[in-house]
Design a protein around this motif. Structure first.
Motif, PDB file in Angstrom:
ATOM      1  N   ASP A  97       0.872  -1.170   0.000  1.00 55.97           N
ATOM      2  CA  ASP A  97       0.000   0.000   0.000  1.00 55.97           C
ATOM      3  C   ASP A  97       0.909   1.220   0.000  1.00 55.97           C
ATOM      4  O   ASP A  97       1.918   1.246   0.717  1.00 55.97           O
ATOM      5  CB  ASP A  97      -0.919   0.008   1.221  1.00 55.97           C
ATOM      6  N   VAL A  99       1.337   5.760  -0.928  1.00 53.14           N
ATOM      7  CA  VAL A  99       0.777   7.084  -1.163  1.00 53.14           C
ATOM      8  C   VAL A  99       1.866   7.945  -1.800  1.00 53.14           C
ATOM      9  O   VAL A  99       2.990   7.986  -1.302  1.00 53.14           O
ATOM     10  CB  VAL A  99       0.331   7.767   0.154  1.00 53.14           C
ATOM     11  N   LYS A 108      -3.823  10.763 -10.555  1.00 49.87           N
ATOM     12  CA  LYS A 108      -4.861   9.725 -10.666  1.00 49.87           C
ATOM     13  C   LYS A 108      -4.956   9.108 -12.066  1.00 49.87           C
ATOM     14  O   LYS A 108      -5.137   7.898 -12.179  1.00 49.87           O
ATOM     15  CB  LYS A 108      -6.197  10.262 -10.190  1.00 49.87           C
ATOM     16  N   LYS A 132      -2.158   5.398  -3.935  1.00 48.06           N
ATOM     17  CA  LYS A 132      -3.043   6.540  -3.772  1.00 48.06           C
ATOM     18  C   LYS A 132      -2.236   7.801  -4.041  1.00 48.06           C
ATOM     19  O   LYS A 132      -1.021   7.804  -3.874  1.00 48.06           O
ATOM     20  CB  LYS A 132      -3.616   6.567  -2.360  1.00 48.06           C
ATOM     21  N   THR A 134      -2.239  12.091  -3.271  1.00 49.45           N
ATOM     22  CA  THR A 134      -2.823  13.184  -2.506  1.00 49.45           C
ATOM     23  C   THR A 134      -1.925  14.403  -2.620  1.00 49.45           C
ATOM     24  O   THR A 134      -0.807  14.315  -3.139  1.00 49.45           O
ATOM     25  CB  THR A 134      -3.023  12.778  -1.023  1.00 49.45           C
TER      26      THR A 134
END
Length: 159
Positions: A97, A99, A108, A132, A134
């Motif tokens: 996982d 970020v 994205k 992800k 951000t």
């Protein structure tokens, strides 16, 4: 226990006249990341998480920035070497996982391609890799668009 978890972090400065590569994908942008290799912060964070899970140090130990051999290196090639080290020690990746923190460009639209590139190198299913994106809400060096950072967590299990 037959599982291990590791975390990784990386940050590089944004500069002109360098490509922006994240997760092995060239991202169109007027700035790129400065580093000895291709400066792919996402891939570097993943490698550090993999190594950390087995207390094997960090990527600087295996691919030192002082060694001209690694100048301009493709981080996916380095990732394949780290993965082989993990496999040789009897471990395999359960999941990742991660970020990526960047104000610009929008990431994205590129996440699926990043996941596909990373999963191919690591011989994983794409759903074993979470990515992800951000922003840093304009705070700190990332918020001022001075750099891009990435965080990763990796779960390893005995084969």
């Amino acid at each position: 226990m037959n599982i291990r978890i590791g975390n990784g972090y990386d940050i590089h400065c944004l500069v002109p006249e360098r490509p922006l590569i994240l997760g092995g994908v060239h991202i169109p942008h007027e700035l790129g990341l400065l580093g000895h290799s291709d400066a792919d912060v996402l891939t570097h964070a993943i490698m550090d998480a993999m190594l950390g899970a087995l207390s094997l140090g960090d990527i600087g130990l295996y691919f030192p920035p002082t060694d001209p051999k690694w100048k301009g290196a493709d981080s996916l090639v380095l990732l394949a070497q780290v993965n082989q080290l993990i496999l040789d020690k009897g471990w395999e990746i359960g999941n990742i996982d991660s970020v990526v923190v960047a104000e610009r460009p929008k990431l994205k639209p590129h996440i699926e391609q990043m996941r596909d590139r990373l999963s191919a190198v690591l011989q994983l299913k794409p759903d074993q890799i979470g990515i992800k994106a951000t922003t840093n809400e304009k705070l700190g060096p990332v918020g001022r668009e001075e750099g891009i950072a990435a965080y990763a967590v990796v779960l390893l299990g005995l084969k």
